[in-house]
Scaffold this active site. Structure first.
Site, PDB file in Angstrom:
ATOM      1  N   ARG A 279      -9.901 -24.990 -17.724  1.00 41.49           N
ATOM      2  CA  ARG A 279      -9.750 -24.253 -16.512  1.00 41.49           C
ATOM      3  C   ARG A 279      -8.184 -24.605 -16.119  1.00 41.49           C
ATOM      4  O   ARG A 279      -7.752 -25.555 -16.256  1.00 41.49           O
ATOM      5  CB  ARG A 279     -10.628 -24.416 -15.462  1.00 41.49           C
ATOM      6  CG  ARG A 279     -10.964 -25.731 -14.756  1.00 41.49           C
ATOM      7  CD  ARG A 279     -12.021 -25.772 -13.754  1.00 41.49           C
ATOM      8  NE  ARG A 279     -12.188 -24.943 -12.981  1.00 41.49           N
ATOM      9  CZ  ARG A 279     -13.031 -24.066 -12.636  1.00 41.49           C
ATOM     10  NH1 ARG A 279     -14.238 -24.141 -13.434  1.00 41.49           N
ATOM     11  NH2 ARG A 279     -13.100 -23.490 -11.553  1.00 41.49           N
TER      12      ARG A 279
ATOM     13  N   LYS B 157     -13.677 -21.025  -4.964  1.00 40.46           N
ATOM     14  CA  LYS B 157     -13.936 -19.852  -3.867  1.00 40.46           C
ATOM     15  C   LYS B 157     -14.487 -20.538  -2.786  1.00 40.46           C
ATOM     16  O   LYS B 157     -14.267 -19.612  -1.689  1.00 40.46           O
ATOM     17  CB  LYS B 157     -14.824 -19.064  -4.730  1.00 40.46           C
ATOM     18  CG  LYS B 157     -14.173 -17.937  -5.566  1.00 40.46           C
ATOM     19  CD  LYS B 157     -15.441 -16.922  -6.080  1.00 40.46           C
ATOM     20  CE  LYS B 157     -15.791 -17.080  -7.502  1.00 40.46           C
ATOM     21  NZ  LYS B 157     -16.963 -16.205  -8.101  1.00 40.46           N
TER      22      LYS B 157
ATOM     23  N   GLU C 251     -18.930 -14.026 -10.464  1.00 43.52           N
ATOM     24  CA  GLU C 251     -20.203 -13.990  -9.468  1.00 43.52           C
ATOM     25  C   GLU C 251     -19.532 -13.282  -8.562  1.00 43.52           C
ATOM     26  O   GLU C 251     -18.319 -13.933  -8.088  1.00 43.52           O
ATOM     27  CB  GLU C 251     -20.429 -15.493  -9.324  1.00 43.52           C
ATOM     28  CG  GLU C 251     -21.922 -15.816  -8.709  1.00 43.52           C
ATOM     29  CD  GLU C 251     -22.245 -17.159  -8.228  1.00 43.52           C
ATOM     30  OE1 GLU C 251     -23.010 -17.110  -7.340  1.00 43.52           O
ATOM     31  OE2 GLU C 251     -21.610 -17.908  -9.045  1.00 43.52           O
TER      32      GLU C 251
HETATM   33  P1  ATP Z   1     -15.084 -20.975  -8.445  1.00 38.26           P
HETATM   34  O1  ATP Z   1     -15.552 -22.430  -8.873  1.00 38.26           O
HETATM   35  O2  ATP Z   1     -13.602 -20.881  -7.753  1.00 38.26           O
HETATM   36  O3  ATP Z   1     -16.136 -20.557  -7.545  1.00 38.26           O
HETATM   37  P2  ATP Z   1     -16.453 -19.679 -10.640  1.00 38.26           P
HETATM   38  O4  ATP Z   1     -16.139 -20.411 -11.975  1.00 38.26           O
HETATM   39  O5  ATP Z   1     -17.790 -20.042 -10.091  1.00 38.26           O
HETATM   40  O6  ATP Z   1     -15.115 -20.133  -9.776  1.00 38.26           O
HETATM   41  P3  ATP Z   1     -16.998 -17.300 -11.570  1.00 38.26           P
HETATM   42  O7  ATP Z   1     -16.836 -15.847 -10.659  1.00 38.26           O
HETATM   43  O8  ATP Z   1     -18.321 -17.695 -11.944  1.00 38.26           O
HETATM   44  O9  ATP Z   1     -16.276 -18.371 -10.666  1.00 38.26           O
HETATM   45  O10 ATP Z   1     -15.876 -17.042 -12.489  1.00 38.26           O
HETATM   46  C1  ATP Z   1     -15.846 -15.972 -13.541  1.00 38.26           C
HETATM   47  C2  ATP Z   1     -14.940 -16.658 -14.749  1.00 38.26           C
HETATM   48  O11 ATP Z   1     -13.778 -16.930 -14.482  1.00 38.26           O
HETATM   49  C3  ATP Z   1     -15.831 -17.411 -15.597  1.00 38.26           C
HETATM   50  O12 ATP Z   1     -15.906 -17.198 -16.775  1.00 38.26           O
HETATM   51  C4  ATP Z   1     -14.936 -18.927 -15.147  1.00 38.26           C
HETATM   52  O13 ATP Z   1     -14.996 -19.830 -16.293  1.00 38.26           O
HETATM   53  C5  ATP Z   1     -13.867 -18.267 -14.916  1.00 38.26           C
HETATM   54  N1  ATP Z   1     -12.935 -19.281 -14.232  1.00 38.26           N
HETATM   55  C6  ATP Z   1     -13.168 -19.724 -12.915  1.00 38.26           C
HETATM   56  N2  ATP Z   1     -12.058 -20.330 -12.439  1.00 38.26           N
HETATM   57  C7  ATP Z   1     -11.175 -20.646 -13.365  1.00 38.26           C
HETATM   58  C8  ATP Z   1      -9.927 -21.308 -13.492  1.00 38.26           C
HETATM   59  N3  ATP Z   1      -9.620 -22.156 -12.639  1.00 38.26           N
HETATM   60  N4  ATP Z   1      -9.381 -21.431 -14.858  1.00 38.26           N
HETATM   61  C9  ATP Z   1     -10.110 -20.390 -15.828  1.00 38.26           C
HETATM   62  N5  ATP Z   1     -10.914 -19.729 -15.691  1.00 38.26           N
HETATM   63  C10 ATP Z   1     -11.673 -19.667 -14.596  1.00 38.26           C
HETATM   64 MG    MG Z   2     -19.454 -19.751 -10.961  1.00 38.98          MG
END
Ligand code: ATP
Ligand code: MG
Length: 558
Positions: A272, A282, A46
């Site tokens: 994760r 984020k 995102e």
């Molecule tokens: P955050 O919670 O930090 O905002 P998010 O999951 O909302 O992260 P996205 O941009 O939606 O951020 O994530 C893109 C991809 O990265 C998704 O497939 C998500 O599952 C993966 N991802 C995000 N954080 C992690 C993590 N800590 N470990 C492994 N994969 C991750």
């Molecule tokens: Mg997300």
């Protein structure tokens, strides 16, 4: 964790490739020709912030899985939220993926599929599988029930197909305000899985979308949109994190009820990455940036890929880390010392060493001629003789590290103290004879004598000394700025992670003259101290600013 990630040899190249439970699933699918020979993954960020080391794990997994099987991996922006597009985030995401060493097959936007998603919603309504609901968000929550109690059906659940079609059309036309109505999947209010209790699949948001402008005032929800995005792109294995495990029945439901694809993608969840001494959300990272607690998304303390890059991490080290932590189904906390271990391992044989002293103490060699300078040959990397050597000036006045002198030595201290003799690395044996102090009692200089017989490389094989220290010639030394970083987050007295108030210290150090040529982005080992990089933003021709990437001591235990 490690046993889920055994190494095997690639049959074709003989290269070591890692395997994990996801690859085992893919192997089975290939065997059964579930998707023919196709392996197609995607990385779906995102664009609402910079990527962090957790995303790196997902990037490495998705891209290297595609690579391992000769498949494809898309970069797909999840822009189903009509938030303003931030070009800065998009640019940073692409830079980071490329920096990690990966190339996407296609770069796509979820919003490109809004028409198809809308079409799907209409189809579900026609099948009696979706309805327009007038409950408020709070009411929907109240009706949803709990883990132990079933939910209550919405009074709008049994609207006719015709009425639903008309209301949904009116939603699309902008007849209703945000939140006034939603479209819900009609599944099962008594399902043990709360995600299946008539989830909302479309909501009203009167907002301009960066891509589709004002074309839409209704937007699909993630759980409805994501499977359609995957299916349209022909993704075979949709890898995501464990929080989505309970959403998988809904993912499958959407694709099954639409029935548009003969071999729909499958969702596979992995744990994760969580790392000690930092923070991985984020939203939290954005708050640090917005509050000015750090110097930006690429502040070298940040766990963002941009931060790690500026700190001096290499893509090789980050990839190695992602490989070592493996891919598992169980959430766990990885010690940040493993990440540090990976960068030390990567730089150990790659970078040259330089002499730098912190908290300098002046040494005067009282029996060394005043106007003489010798050029001492010092190896650039003692692990890698092929990296050659350099000439380092040595004369009567030197600087030594504050750590390398104790006026009253503690037990087992073998470095410089009054009456003791040590080896000055690459030069001579020096003996400390006198500590000269300023009026306030602080040390002004140490008076030492050298033994001309002990010149390093002259074949001297005489008496042994226990300590070896490094030095910098005072006449030719340059002043550099060091930014010494420690952890971004530390536990407070209640054990809660809070920002470390001492996460960065700036200090002035003295360095051998060769460092005057350091280019922004160039990495070195500062002998006996650690690994450093000339900061990309702050290093100029005149002022050299070095970030400490990592110190030399490893606290990582296998
Ligand atoms: P955050 O919670 O930090 O905002 P998010 O999951 O909302 O992260 P996205 O941009 O939606 O951020 O994530 C893109 C991809 O990265 C998704 O497939 C998500 O599952 C993966 N991802 C995000 N954080 C992690 C993590 N800590 N470990 C492994 N994969 C991750
Ligand atoms: Mg997300």
């Amino acid at each position: 964790m490690a046993d889920l990630n055994e190494k095997e040899k690639n049959e074709n190249t003989g290269e070591a490739v890692s395997s994990n439970f996801i690859h085992n699933i893919i192997d089975k699918d290939l065997e059964n020709q579930k998707y023919g020979d196709k392996v197609y993954t995607r990385f779906p960020p995102e664009p609402n912030g910079y990527l962090h080391i957790g995303h790196a794990k997902s990037i490495c997994l998705n891209f290297s899985t595609a690579k391992k099987y000769g498949g494809k991996c898309n970069l797909r922006y999840d822009d189903t939220n009509p938030v303003k597009e931030d070009v800065e985030y998009i640019d940073s995401i692409e830079e980071d993926v490329r920096w990690l060493g990966f190339n996407w097959t296609e770069r796509l936007w979820a919003s490109n599929y809004f028409d198809k998603m809308y079409e799907g919603a209409v189809e579900l309504i026609k099948k009696g599988k979706a309805y327009v609901c007038d409950l408020t968000a709070d009411q929907i929550k109240d009706y949803r029930g709990t883990l132990t109690e079933p939910g209550k059906e919405s009074p709008y659940r049994n609207r006719s197909v015709e009425e639903n079609l008309q209301l949904f059309e009116e939603m699309r036309q902008g007849k209703y305000a945000d939140g006034e109505k939603v479209l819900r999947a009609k599944i099962d209010m008594a399902s043990p899985n709360i995600n299946m209790r008539d989830p909302v699949i479309y909501r009203i948001a009167h907002a301009t979308h960066h891509n589709t402008g004002d074309k839409w005032c209704i937007y699909p929800m993630y759980d409805y949109a994501h499977p359609i995005e995957d299916a349209i792109e022909g993704i075979t294995h949709s890898i995501c994190t464990l929080e989505f495990e309970d959403h998988r029945p809904l993912y499958d439901w959407v694709l099954r009820e639409l029935g548009w694809w003969s071999a729909p993608p499958q969702q596979i969840e992995f744990a994760r990455l969580n790392l000690t001494n930092t923070v991985m959300s984020k939203r939290y990272l954005k708050a640090l940036v917005d509050n000015g607690d750090v110097e930006g998304w690429d502040d070298p303390r940040m766990p963002t890929i941009a931060g790690l890059r500026r700190r001096g991490y290499t893509p090789e080290a980050v990839r190695d880390f992602c490989e070592r932590i493996g891919v598992s189904k169980a959430n766990s906390m990885v010690d940040i010392s493993l990440l540090e271990h990976c960068i030390r391992e990567d730089l150990k044989e790659k970078v040259q060493s330089r002499n730098v002293v912190e908290n300098p103490i002046k040494v005067i060699i009282t029996n060394y001629p005043e106007d003489k300078t010798e050029e001492m040959e010092i190896e650039n990397n003692k692990e890698v003789p092929e990296m050659g050597s350099r000439m380092v000036p040595f004369s009567r006045e030197l600087w030594v590290d504050g750590e390398d002198f104790q006026e009253i030595p503690e037990k087992k201290y073998f470095r410089l103290f009054p009456g003791n003799e040590v080896r000055f690395k690459g030069a001579y044996f020096l003996k400390c004879n006198e500590v000269v102090k300023w009026g306030d009692g602080t040390i002004k200089e140490l008076h030492c004598t050298y033994d001309p017989e002990t010149k390093c490389g002259s074949g001297f094989e005489g008496r042994k000394v226990k300590g070896t220290i490094h030095w910098v010639d005072a006449k030719t030394a340059i002043r550099i700025m060091i930014r010494a970083y420690s952890y971004l987050m530390i536990p407070d007295e209640k054990g809660e992670n809070v920002m470390n108030p001492d996460s960065m210290k700036e200090l002035i150090a003295y360095a051998e003259p060769a460092l005057a040529d350091a280019k922004p982005g160039e990495r070195f080992q500062f002998f006996r101290h650690g690994y450093y990089i000339a900061d990309e933003k702050l290093t100029t021709e005149k002022q050299k600013v070095f970030n400490r990437i990592v110190d030399l001591k490893s606290s990582w235990k296998k």
